[in-house]
Scaffold this motif. Structure first.
Motif, PDB file in Angstrom:
ATOM      1  N   VAL A  58      88.461  65.277 -24.669  1.00 57.05           N
ATOM      2  CA  VAL A  58      88.727  66.549 -24.016  1.00 57.05           C
ATOM      3  C   VAL A  58      88.269  67.664 -24.949  1.00 57.05           C
ATOM      4  O   VAL A  58      88.699  67.752 -26.094  1.00 57.05           O
TER       5      VAL A  58
ATOM      6  N   GLU B 102      94.082  67.865 -18.658  1.00 57.63           N
ATOM      7  CA  GLU B 102      94.839  67.946 -19.917  1.00 57.63           C
ATOM      8  C   GLU B 102      95.735  69.178 -19.969  1.00 57.63           C
ATOM      9  O   GLU B 102      96.847  69.130 -20.486  1.00 57.63           O
TER      10      GLU B 102
ATOM     11  N   GLU C 155      83.684  66.952 -18.638  1.00 55.99           N
ATOM     12  CA  GLU C 155      84.564  67.585 -19.618  1.00 55.99           C
ATOM     13  C   GLU C 155      85.441  68.669 -18.995  1.00 55.99           C
ATOM     14  O   GLU C 155      86.602  68.825 -19.374  1.00 55.99           O
TER      15      GLU C 155
ATOM     16  N   GLU D  65      88.264  66.874 -17.269  1.00 53.45           N
ATOM     17  CA  GLU D  65      89.235  66.364 -18.241  1.00 53.45           C
ATOM     18  C   GLU D  65      90.062  67.501 -18.853  1.00 53.45           C
ATOM     19  O   GLU D  65      91.267  67.359 -19.043  1.00 53.45           O
ATOM     20  N   HIS D  66      89.407  68.605 -19.154  1.00 56.66           N
ATOM     21  CA  HIS D  66      90.109  69.770 -19.717  1.00 56.66           C
ATOM     22  C   HIS D  66      91.159  70.288 -18.731  1.00 56.66           C
ATOM     23  O   HIS D  66      92.293  70.592 -19.123  1.00 56.66           O
TER      24      HIS D  66
END
Length: 92
Positions: free
Chosen positions: A2, A69, A62, A65-66
């Motif tokens: 991440v 998260e 990404e 995923e960020h």
């Protein structure tokens, strides 16, 4: 992995640069159906296009995923990254 928001912005800038390179080559060479490209021109353009697509694909993964998260909507992260990537690097 991440990435941080700053890393995502840098990834976006790299993807933007790669897209600009592919666009410049396409404009410079003209439509391949109107003026056939040489093998070297074709290879150069295809390499630039693949680079752009690979960078953009990695960026999209990404960003997703960020967002997961940090518990934020993906579209918000993407909009923030795009806005910051348009700013000059020293202002971001």
């Amino acid at each position: 992995m991440v990435s941080t928001l700053e890393e995502l912005v840098e990834m976006q800038r790299a993807a933007n640069d790669a897209q600009a390179t592919a666009d410049e080559l396409r404009e410079k060479y003209g439509p391949p159906a109107a003026t056939p490209w040489t093998k070297q021109q074709t290879d150069l353009y295809e390499t630039a296009l693949r680079a752009w697509r690979d960078l953009d694909r990695d960026l999209q993964i990404e960003i997703t995923e960020h967002a997961k998260e940090h518990g934020r909507p993906r579209r918000e992260i993407e909009a923030e990254v795009n806005a910051k990537a348009r700013q000059p690097a020293e202002d971001a």
